[in-house]
Design a protein around this motif. Structure first.
Motif, PDB file in Angstrom:
ATOM      1  N   PRO A   1      39.943  53.903  83.140  1.00  0.00           N
ATOM      2  CA  PRO A   1      39.733  52.499  83.501  1.00  0.00           C
ATOM      3  C   PRO A   1      39.246  51.636  82.343  1.00  0.00           C
ATOM      4  CG  PRO A   1      38.834  53.923  85.202  1.00  0.00           C
ATOM      5  CD  PRO A   1      39.301  54.814  84.083  1.00  0.00           C
ATOM      6  N   GLN A   2      40.022  50.595  82.065  1.00  0.00           N
ATOM      7  CA  GLN A   2      39.676  49.616  81.037  1.00  0.00           C
ATOM      8  C   GLN A   2      39.499  50.257  79.669  1.00  0.00           C
ATOM      9  OE1 GLN A   2      36.860  46.522  82.092  1.00  0.00           O
ATOM     10  NE2 GLN A   2      36.804  47.224  84.197  1.00  0.00           N
TER      11      GLN A   2
ATOM     12  N   VAL B   1      53.453  51.628  89.576  1.00  0.00           N
ATOM     13  CA  VAL B   1      53.249  50.413  88.783  1.00  0.00           C
ATOM     14  C   VAL B   1      53.584  50.742  87.334  1.00  0.00           C
ATOM     15  CG1 VAL B   1      51.602  48.655  88.020  1.00  0.00           C
ATOM     16  CG2 VAL B   1      51.416  49.626  90.322  1.00  0.00           C
ATOM     17  N   PRO B   2      54.736  50.305  86.841  1.00  0.00           N
ATOM     18  CA  PRO B   2      55.061  50.548  85.437  1.00  0.00           C
ATOM     19  C   PRO B   2      53.956  50.019  84.526  1.00  0.00           C
ATOM     20  CG  PRO B   2      56.964  49.693  86.608  1.00  0.00           C
ATOM     21  CD  PRO B   2      55.799  49.590  87.552  1.00  0.00           C
ATOM     22  N   ASN B   3      53.615  50.781  83.502  1.00  0.00           N
ATOM     23  CA  ASN B   3      52.509  50.443  82.591  1.00  0.00           C
ATOM     24  C   ASN B   3      51.164  50.424  83.311  1.00  0.00           C
ATOM     25  OD1 ASN B   3      54.331  49.886  80.350  1.00  0.00           O
ATOM     26  ND2 ASN B   3      54.826  47.989  81.423  1.00  0.00           N
ATOM     27  N   GLY B   4      51.080  51.111  84.450  1.00  0.00           N
ATOM     28  CA  GLY B   4      49.865  51.080  85.240  1.00  0.00           C
ATOM     29  C   GLY B   4      48.836  52.109  84.798  1.00  0.00           C
ATOM     30  N   GLU B   5      47.559  51.707  84.840  1.00  0.00           N
ATOM     31  CA  GLU B   5      46.445  52.615  84.610  1.00  0.00           C
ATOM     32  C   GLU B   5      45.510  52.541  85.810  1.00  0.00           C
ATOM     33  OE1 GLU B   5      44.431  51.769  80.995  1.00  0.00           O
ATOM     34  OE2 GLU B   5      46.035  52.524  79.707  1.00  0.00           O
ATOM     35  N   ILE B   6      45.013  53.685  86.254  1.00  0.00           N
ATOM     36  CA  ILE B   6      44.135  53.732  87.411  1.00  0.00           C
ATOM     37  C   ILE B   6      42.768  53.161  87.043  1.00  0.00           C
ATOM     38  CG2 ILE B   6      42.931  55.249  89.020  1.00  0.00           C
ATOM     39  CD1 ILE B   6      45.309  57.151  88.867  1.00  0.00           C
TER      40      ILE B   6
ATOM     41  N   GLY C   1      42.024  57.458 103.860  1.00  0.00           N
ATOM     42  CA  GLY C   1      42.543  58.159 102.689  1.00  0.00           C
ATOM     43  C   GLY C   1      41.893  57.635 101.425  1.00  0.00           C
ATOM     44  N   LEU C   2      42.593  57.749 100.311  1.00  0.00           N
ATOM     45  CA  LEU C   2      42.059  57.286  99.036  1.00  0.00           C
ATOM     46  C   LEU C   2      42.627  55.915  98.705  1.00  0.00           C
ATOM     47  CD1 LEU C   2      42.351  60.569  96.924  1.00  0.00           C
ATOM     48  CD2 LEU C   2      40.328  59.671  98.105  1.00  0.00           C
ATOM     49  N   LEU C   3      41.752  54.985  98.327  1.00  0.00           N
ATOM     50  CA  LEU C   3      42.174  53.663  97.887  1.00  0.00           C
ATOM     51  C   LEU C   3      42.206  53.683  96.360  1.00  0.00           C
ATOM     52  CD1 LEU C   3      42.885  50.779  98.855  1.00  0.00           C
ATOM     53  CD2 LEU C   3      40.474  50.207  98.506  1.00  0.00           C
ATOM     54  N   VAL C   4      43.405  53.498  95.804  1.00  0.00           N
ATOM     55  CA  VAL C   4      43.600  53.617  94.359  1.00  0.00           C
ATOM     56  C   VAL C   4      43.905  52.243  93.781  1.00  0.00           C
ATOM     57  CG1 VAL C   4      44.896  54.763  92.517  1.00  0.00           C
ATOM     58  CG2 VAL C   4      44.483  55.955  94.688  1.00  0.00           C
ATOM     59  N   GLY C   5      43.037  51.765  92.899  1.00  0.00           N
ATOM     60  CA  GLY C   5      43.264  50.505  92.203  1.00  0.00           C
ATOM     61  C   GLY C   5      43.991  50.762  90.901  1.00  0.00           C
ATOM     62  N   ILE C   6      45.090  50.030  90.681  1.00  0.00           N
ATOM     63  CA  ILE C   6      45.921  50.241  89.500  1.00  0.00           C
ATOM     64  C   ILE C   6      46.071  48.922  88.751  1.00  0.00           C
ATOM     65  CG2 ILE C   6      48.147  51.051  88.626  1.00  0.00           C
ATOM     66  CD1 ILE C   6      48.527  52.544  91.273  1.00  0.00           C
ATOM     67  N   GLU C   7      45.778  48.938  87.463  1.00  0.00           N
ATOM     68  CA  GLU C   7      45.955  47.750  86.623  1.00  0.00           C
ATOM     69  C   GLU C   7      47.269  47.844  85.862  1.00  0.00           C
ATOM     70  OE1 GLU C   7      43.365  45.107  83.508  1.00  0.00           O
ATOM     71  OE2 GLU C   7      43.396  47.270  83.189  1.00  0.00           O
ATOM     72  N   ASP C   8      48.054  46.770  85.909  1.00  0.00           N
ATOM     73  CA  ASP C   8      49.252  46.661  85.085  1.00  0.00           C
ATOM     74  C   ASP C   8      48.802  46.193  83.706  1.00  0.00           C
ATOM     75  OD1 ASP C   8      51.586  45.968  83.774  1.00  0.00           O
ATOM     76  OD2 ASP C   8      52.564  45.187  85.571  1.00  0.00           O
ATOM     77  N   THR C   9      48.857  47.088  82.723  1.00  0.00           N
ATOM     78  CA  THR C   9      48.310  46.752  81.412  1.00  0.00           C
ATOM     79  C   THR C   9      49.149  45.726  80.672  1.00  0.00           C
ATOM     80  OG1 THR C   9      49.472  48.634  80.415  1.00  0.00           O
ATOM     81  CG2 THR C   9      47.213  48.997  81.173  1.00  0.00           C
ATOM     82  N   SER C  10      50.354  45.440  81.159  1.00  0.00           N
ATOM     83  CA  SER C  10      51.185  44.446  80.482  1.00  0.00           C
ATOM     84  C   SER C  10      50.718  43.028  80.755  1.00  0.00           C
ATOM     85  CB  SER C  10      52.654  44.596  80.906  1.00  0.00           C
ATOM     86  OG  SER C  10      52.802  44.353  82.298  1.00  0.00           O
TER      87      SER C  10
END
Length: 304
Positions: free
Chosen positions: A158-159, A260-265, A274-283
């Protein structure tokens, strides 16, 4: 003819700077702001119960002589009942206008030499190191080959593309961002942190050789050796959630990238569904959340 802008002596008090002030509690939507100040209402921190709380307060670029603005806004936050807890950081942006891009390579060299000393002076909480990873020799090599923002991007957790000494900020807003300080709403602590960062950047801009020893570095800079925001330990539930994230990350990273292409968790939060997964599109920096079902066989995301 190309003008070389580095090294150049600049008084640290003449550098523009800004401080990102993270906090929990308070009433950020109702806080009266000084002209130019911004409340990033989409930037939340985590309170003791694990709920999203607070926000992030940002000044416009200011000079040292304008520092009383910080006291005014910190007092207003405190009067609302806001506070800085273990989930908060204090990020200082220093403007690089006197040197332009010529200072980026010297900043990378200074980071490789002094980042541990700077982190030690600012007493970075261990659980926050994930959000301010070190500059690496590989980044410097990439930057030498192609001087651009991607060269100083550190893919991963993350970040993690925002290093503790974040030179990528130059390509976005013309600053270097120093991310090591723990959160605080104490004016003296915030001011000492800003002063240390300003003096550090001014010293790098002047081409000075700096020490990797924390106490010697502070002495070289003429900055206080202490009095910075104190580290705070997170609650046990947060530690356990972090351990769960670390265990799940290698498994879920490929799924996140396909979603999510270029995605980082950014985070993995257990919920009743269930699991809530936040994904950032780094682009583009956009963030989306996805629910991960946990069937007996196979894994798969559904819309968040």
């Amino acid at each position: 003819m190309t003008t070389i802008m580095w090294p150049r002596e600049v008084n640290w008090k003449d550098l523009r700077f800004g401080v990102e002030i993270e906090f929990v509690g308070g009433q950020p939507e109702q806080l009266e702001l000084l002209p130019g100040w911004v409340m990033a209402l989409d930037e939340h921190q985590v309170d003791s119960a694990g709920a999203q709380s607070g926000s992030e307060l940002k000044p416009p670029p200011i000079l040292w002589r304008d520092r009383k603005q910080l006291q005014v806004m910190l007092d207003r936050l405190s009067e609302q009942g806001a506070e800085a807890n273990w989930s908060c950081g204090l990020h200082v942006h220093v403007g690089l206008e006197p040197w332009g891009q010529d200072i980026i390579l010297p900043l990378l060299d200074a980071a490789l030499c002094c980042q541990d000393a700077l982190r030690s002076l600012l007493q970075t909480s261990e659980h926050r190191l994930l959000f301010c990873p070190p500059v690496t020799p590989e980044m410097r090599s990439r930057y030498m080959e192609q001087p651009c923002a991607d060269a100083v991007h550190n893919s991963g957790r993350p970040q993690s593309h925002r290093c503790g000494i974040n030179t990528a900020a130059w390509f976005d807003i013309g600053t270097v961002e120093i991310r090591y300080a723990n959160g605080s709403l104490n004016y003296d602590e915030v001011l000492r942190t800003a002063e240390l960062c300003l003096r550090f950047v001014a010293a790098v801009g002047a081409g000075r050789q700096l020490s990797p020893d924390p106490e010697l570095l502070a002495a070289q800079l003429g900055a206080p050796a202490g009095g910075y925001p104190f580290p705070a330990s997170p609650p046990q539930w947060f530690k356990e959630r972090t351990w769960l994230e670390e265990a799940l990350f290698p498994l879920l990273a490929p799924i996140a990238a396909s979603c999510v292409p270029n995605g980082e968790i950014l985070h993995i939060i257990p919920t009743a569904e269930g699991l809530l997964v936040g994904i950032e599109d780094t682009s583009d920096g956009s963030m989306s959340e996805h629910k991960l079902q946990l069937p007996l066989t196979g894994w798969g995301f559904t819309a968040g």
